[in-house]
Motif scaffolding. Structure first.
Motif, PDB file in Angstrom:
ATOM      1  N   PHE A  12       0.809  -1.213   0.000  1.00 15.89           N
ATOM      2  CA  PHE A  12       0.000   0.000   0.000  1.00 15.89           C
ATOM      3  C   PHE A  12       0.844   1.265   0.000  1.00 15.89           C
ATOM      4  CE2 PHE A  12      -2.853  -3.121   1.930  1.00 15.89           C
ATOM      5  CZ  PHE A  12      -4.011  -2.909   1.220  1.00 15.89           C
ATOM      6  N   LEU A  13       1.994   1.193   0.631  1.00 16.51           N
ATOM      7  CA  LEU A  13       2.737   2.421   0.914  1.00 16.51           C
ATOM      8  C   LEU A  13       4.026   2.552   0.110  1.00 16.51           C
ATOM      9  CD1 LEU A  13       2.389   2.417   4.815  1.00 16.51           C
ATOM     10  CD2 LEU A  13       1.118   3.800   3.217  1.00 16.51           C
ATOM     11  N   LYS A  14       4.152   1.865  -0.974  1.00 19.54           N
ATOM     12  CA  LYS A  14       5.400   1.862  -1.770  1.00 19.54           C
ATOM     13  C   LYS A  14       6.539   1.371  -0.881  1.00 19.54           C
ATOM     14  CE  LYS A  14       4.507   6.062  -3.116  1.00 19.54           C
ATOM     15  NZ  LYS A  14       4.586   7.398  -3.518  1.00 19.54           N
ATOM     16  N   SER A  15       7.216   2.267  -0.166  1.00 22.07           N
ATOM     17  CA  SER A  15       8.206   1.766   0.782  1.00 22.07           C
ATOM     18  C   SER A  15       8.123   2.642   2.014  1.00 22.07           C
ATOM     19  CB  SER A  15       9.602   1.845   0.182  1.00 22.07           C
ATOM     20  OG  SER A  15      10.077   3.165   0.295  1.00 22.07           O
ATOM     21  N   VAL A  16       8.502   2.088   3.129  1.00 19.42           N
ATOM     22  CA  VAL A  16       8.471   2.879   4.348  1.00 19.42           C
ATOM     23  C   VAL A  16       9.900   3.333   4.624  1.00 19.42           C
ATOM     24  CG1 VAL A  16       7.942   2.882   6.799  1.00 19.42           C
ATOM     25  CG2 VAL A  16       6.464   1.653   5.210  1.00 19.42           C
ATOM     26  N   MET A  17      10.062   4.643   4.609  1.00 23.36           N
ATOM     27  CA  MET A  17      11.398   5.238   4.706  1.00 23.36           C
ATOM     28  C   MET A  17      12.229   4.640   5.834  1.00 23.36           C
ATOM     29  SD  MET A  17      11.980   9.251   5.484  1.00 23.36           S
ATOM     30  CE  MET A  17      11.833   9.284   7.255  1.00 23.36           C
ATOM     31  N   PHE A  18      11.604   4.409   6.978  1.00 19.93           N
ATOM     32  CA  PHE A  18      12.362   3.969   8.145  1.00 19.93           C
ATOM     33  C   PHE A  18      12.985   2.596   7.932  1.00 19.93           C
ATOM     34  CE2 PHE A  18       9.008   6.855   9.510  1.00 19.93           C
ATOM     35  CZ  PHE A  18       9.824   7.887   9.946  1.00 19.93           C
ATOM     36  N   GLU A  19      12.346   1.798   7.091  1.00 19.14           N
ATOM     37  CA  GLU A  19      12.907   0.466   6.850  1.00 19.14           C
ATOM     38  C   GLU A  19      14.192   0.570   6.040  1.00 19.14           C
ATOM     39  OE1 GLU A  19       9.657  -2.099   5.744  1.00 19.14           O
ATOM     40  OE2 GLU A  19       8.904  -1.944   7.793  1.00 19.14           O
ATOM     41  N   GLU A  20      14.269   1.613   5.216  1.00 18.03           N
ATOM     42  CA  GLU A  20      15.514   1.830   4.475  1.00 18.03           C
ATOM     43  C   GLU A  20      16.654   2.193   5.431  1.00 18.03           C
ATOM     44  OE1 GLU A  20      15.357   1.191   1.308  1.00 18.03           O
ATOM     45  OE2 GLU A  20      13.168   1.091   1.229  1.00 18.03           O
ATOM     46  N   PHE A  21      16.302   2.777   6.553  1.00 22.25           N
ATOM     47  CA  PHE A  21      17.337   3.158   7.530  1.00 22.25           C
ATOM     48  C   PHE A  21      17.650   2.016   8.505  1.00 22.25           C
ATOM     49  CE2 PHE A  21      16.010   7.607   6.545  1.00 22.25           C
ATOM     50  CZ  PHE A  21      17.263   8.136   6.269  1.00 22.25           C
ATOM     51  N   GLY A  22      16.992   0.879   8.342  1.00 25.09           N
ATOM     52  CA  GLY A  22      17.348  -0.269   9.181  1.00 25.09           C
ATOM     53  C   GLY A  22      16.379  -0.558  10.313  1.00 25.09           C
ATOM     54  N   PHE A  23      15.222   0.101  10.328  1.00 22.90           N
ATOM     55  CA  PHE A  23      14.230  -0.167  11.372  1.00 22.90           C
ATOM     56  C   PHE A  23      13.179  -1.157  10.891  1.00 22.90           C
ATOM     57  CE2 PHE A  23      15.527   4.111  12.793  1.00 22.90           C
ATOM     58  CZ  PHE A  23      15.652   3.892  14.154  1.00 22.90           C
ATOM     59  N   ARG A  24      12.608  -1.913  11.815  1.00 23.30           N
ATOM     60  CA  ARG A  24      11.303  -2.540  11.544  1.00 23.30           C
ATOM     61  C   ARG A  24      10.263  -1.495  11.930  1.00 23.30           C
ATOM     62  NH1 ARG A  24      11.195  -8.048  13.477  1.00 23.30           N
ATOM     63  NH2 ARG A  24      11.843  -8.363  11.323  1.00 23.30           N
ATOM     64  N   TYR A  25       9.386  -1.193  11.004  1.00 26.13           N
ATOM     65  CA  TYR A  25       8.388  -0.132  11.238  1.00 26.13           C
ATOM     66  C   TYR A  25       7.078  -0.755  11.703  1.00 26.13           C
ATOM     67  CZ  TYR A  25       4.906   3.450   9.954  1.00 26.13           C
ATOM     68  OH  TYR A  25       3.868   4.346   9.952  1.00 26.13           O
ATOM     69  N   ILE A  26       6.549  -0.271  12.811  1.00 28.74           N
ATOM     70  CA  ILE A  26       5.229  -0.714  13.279  1.00 28.74           C
ATOM     71  C   ILE A  26       4.332   0.517  13.365  1.00 28.74           C
ATOM     72  CG2 ILE A  26       3.910  -1.761  15.154  1.00 28.74           C
ATOM     73  CD1 ILE A  26       6.373  -3.236  16.044  1.00 28.74           C
ATOM     74  N   GLY A  27       3.139   0.404  12.826  1.00 30.24           N
ATOM     75  CA  GLY A  27       2.207   1.521  12.987  1.00 30.24           C
ATOM     76  C   GLY A  27       1.550   1.891  11.679  1.00 30.24           C
ATOM     77  N   PRO A  28       0.904   3.034  11.672  1.00 30.13           N
ATOM     78  CA  PRO A  28       0.685   3.926  12.805  1.00 30.13           C
ATOM     79  C   PRO A  28      -0.394   3.384  13.751  1.00 30.13           C
ATOM     80  CG  PRO A  28      -0.319   4.831  10.814  1.00 30.13           C
ATOM     81  CD  PRO A  28       0.341   3.555  10.415  1.00 30.13           C
ATOM     82  N   ILE A  29      -0.223   3.637  15.050  1.00 29.51           N
ATOM     83  CA  ILE A  29      -1.273   3.212  15.979  1.00 29.51           C
ATOM     84  C   ILE A  29      -1.743   4.397  16.823  1.00 29.51           C
ATOM     85  CG2 ILE A  29      -0.351   0.863  16.110  1.00 29.51           C
ATOM     86  CD1 ILE A  29       0.457   1.492  18.982  1.00 29.51           C
TER      87      ILE A  29
END
Ligand code: TPP
Length: 623
Positions: free
Chosen positions: A235-252
């Protein structure tokens, strides 16, 4: 105080509460914050937005073993209340009381002190790297606001996550606000993450199913978050934070304690860096602050019922005089451009922004960029004016030196809140700028004694077409009347207010009333006393200093800055170089971190009163 908060003094007490009590706890904490801030003033809107998030953090993590860092830490009142400071909370921001920010000196629960934006990620990374090196097991959690995330230093830290930390938890506290509405591409991007309707619809329905199937099973929740991670990329193309090495959770939803606790448990148990994106509302739970979070970001005392301020108001502030003068000048000169680093209303630029939208730039919390951006504008014939609080300008020192002064570019930097600021304390006192910049080549540094002189200085600075810093304090200018005609101030010339020969008192800006009152004390003791409005810290009026030095037995300097390295030191150096044999008595703040407190209290404690200064002068002349 109602019953649930009464049971909680330390985080361990919170862990023992029944789940059903947590919402009541958030109500109790919120009421305490509103009640206290209505009396002491403080950061209200940001703190009301993090009540549930902080309760959830303390339910899942165990400080001080686990380290919880808050960026800026202007949203950490709940953390203070629930980590042993509930009973002292009434002293918030008062002299001798608890700080409005986190402070390592104040509590072992405060893993890292702050007050300026953007530092939490770097500090957390450092702590995580230390933990990994030492083989520790504690959790490191950094809570960062959406505007602070866009600071240069936050991005420098993001760039380093993969290299520096095995495990780290970042909570992105996204309320879509800085102090004003958030600006810039990062903010727009986060808005898209929050608002993507297809993704959120999908997420909402799957979460509903998981909730029904799992009860509170962590295993199913874990599977859900893994599944979510893969599907959200569709849905979101890519999540920027994952490119920086994070697992992204959210938004909640950042006000739903059970959901927050569940997500934090997943983050806690993960073996990789996790970024949890939490959506919160600034001002939550207090109607007036919800409606206008900008004006309730940082406020003075107020009446809870009506929302009306009880802090005295009246004369226009230096910030307002700066803003209205700049607007006047900009109406005549299309080259004038105003810049703020996320402090539009604080620096008095709101009206300018509305009137000249294309010539107003809010660059976000990025003081370094603001200075170089101004330098770029100046190379193209524009006349940039960057208004910034003195304390936040500290970030930009190298850029002022390297990009503005070295190239001798016509950039005007207006340092608001220069000098002691009061209740915000050592992170916010603007007392170092004179000492930092007085020796920058090509830089003119000046301070007006009142509102009329501020207007003339701004006018002059724009005429001179060179690097200029104008500093002025927090507060009002009683008796200010805008003059029809602005006048150029002779550059590097001081102004004699009172003639005298034996003792010469040189004061800068808002210290002039103190100089005059000190002179009165000394005149009563029989001395002939001159009073000079120094106006310039650079270049100093050396002609006048040397002329006066022929007869004067003592020079007394007074400045609202550290007494070492600034205006008084400049005068002392000038006299020393000429072999002056008399006394030089410098007055200002000591080279210490001056605590929070009302300026009048602090000036009394630090000997900045007419009697204390007069006594020092008399003793020096007797010695
Ligand atoms: C270097 C620096 N510049 C400016 C400020 C003033 N300031 C304090 S809080 C704030 C907005 C922070 O926004 P965000 O990080 O999103 O947190 P929120 O207030 O929305 O919770 C600003 C600009 C600061 N603290 N530090």
């Amino acid at each position: 105080m109602s019953s649930v908060l009464e049971k909680v003094n330390e985080p361990a007490d919170l862990k023992n509460l029944a789940k059903g009590d947590l919402n009541q706890l958030s109500e109790d904490v919120r009421a305490l914050i509103i009640d206290t801030v209505s009396k002491t003033g403080g950061h209200l809107a940001s703190n009301l937005g993090t009540v549930e998030l902080t309760i959830a953090l303390l339910r899942v993590f165990s400080p001080p073993a686990d380290k919880i860092l808050f960026d800026v830490s202007h949203q950490a009142y709940t953390y203070k209340i629930l980590t042993g400071r509930k009973d002292r909370f009434a002293t918030l921001r008062q002299y001798g009381g608890i700080s409005g920010f986190l402070s390592r000196k104040e509590s072992p629960y405060d893993a890292f002190g702050a007050g300026h934006s953007g530092t939490a990620l770097s500090a957390a990374l450092g702590m995580a790297a230390a933990r990994d090196e030492k083989g520790g097991h504690e959790h490191i959690v950094a809570v960062v606001g959406d505007a602070s995330l866009a600071c240069g230093v936050s991005f420098e830290a993001l760039n380093n996550v993969e290299a520096s930390a095995k495990r780290l938890i970042v909570i992105l506290n996204d309320n879509e606000m800085s102090i004003s509405a958030n600006v810039g591409a990062v903010s727009r991007y986060l808005g898209e993450l929050l608002a993507n309707p297809r993704y959120n619809r999908w997420k909402h329905s799957i979460e509903g199913v998981i909730k029904r199937l799992s009860g509170q099973s962590n295993t199913l929740r874990r599977i859900y978050y893994r599944l979510e991670e893969s599907i959200k990329n569709l849905f979101l193309k890519s999540v920027m934070f994952e490119e920086f090495g994070f697992r992204y959770i959210g938004p909640i939803d950042g006000h739903d304690i059970p959901r927050l606790v569940a997500a934090l448990e997943i983050a806690r148990d993960d073996a990789v860096p996790v970024l949890l994106h939490v959506s919160t509302q600034k001002g939550r739970g207090y109607e007036y602050a919800e409606k206008c979070p900008e004006s309730w970001h940082g406020i003075g005392s107020f009446d809870i019922e009506s929302g009306l301020t009880t802090a005295p108001s009246g004369a226009p502030s230096y910030s307002q005089i700066f803003g209205s003068t700049l607007e006047r000048l900009a109406a005549r000169d299309p080259s004038i451009v105003a810049i703020t680093a996320a402090m539009q209303s604080g620096t008095g630029l709101s009206s300018f922004a509305a009137r000249f939208p294309t010539r107003f730039h809010d660059v976000g919390i990025s003081e370094e960029h603001a200075v170089v951006f101004a330098a770029g504008l100046a190379t193209q014939g524009m006349s940039p004016v960057f208004a910034v609080y003195s304390t936040f300008s500290q970030r930009a020192m190298d850029y002022i030196l390297h990009d503005v002064c070295l190239q001798n570019l016509p950039v005007v930097i207006c340092l608001d809140r220069a000098g002691i600021v009061g209740d915000d304390g050592p992170t916010h006192h603007g007392i170092f700028d004179l000492a930092m910049m007085r020796s920058f080549p090509n830089l003119t540094m000046m301070q007006p004694a009142d509102g009329a002189e501020l207007a003339n200085m701004l006018y002059s600075a724009l005429l001179w077409k060179r690097p200029v810093v104008i500093r002025y304090p927090r507060g009002a200018c009683p008796g200010y009347v805008a003059s029809e005609q602005l006048e150029e101030i002779p550059r590097g010339r001081a102004h004699v207010l009172r003639a005298g020969w034996e003792i010469q008192i040189w004061a800068l800006g808002d210290m002039l009333p103190l100089a005059i009152a000190t002179a009165d004390r000394l005149v009563i003791k029989g001395y002939s006393v001159g009073v000079v409005n120094g106006r310039f810290a650079a270049p100093l009026d050396t002609d006048m200093i040397l002329f006066q030095s022929r007869l004067a037995r003592a020079f007394v300097t007074i400045e609202n800055g550290v007494a070492s390295g600034g205006f008084g030191s400049g005068i002392a150096e000038t006299l020393l170089d000429e072999g002056y044999q008399g006394r030089v008595i410098r007055n200002g703040w000591p080279v210490e971190f001056v605590p929070q407190g009302a300026p009048s209290i602090l000036m009394g404690k630090y000997g900045l009163t007419p009697d204390a200064i007069a006594d020092r002068v008399v003793n020096a002349l007797a010695g």
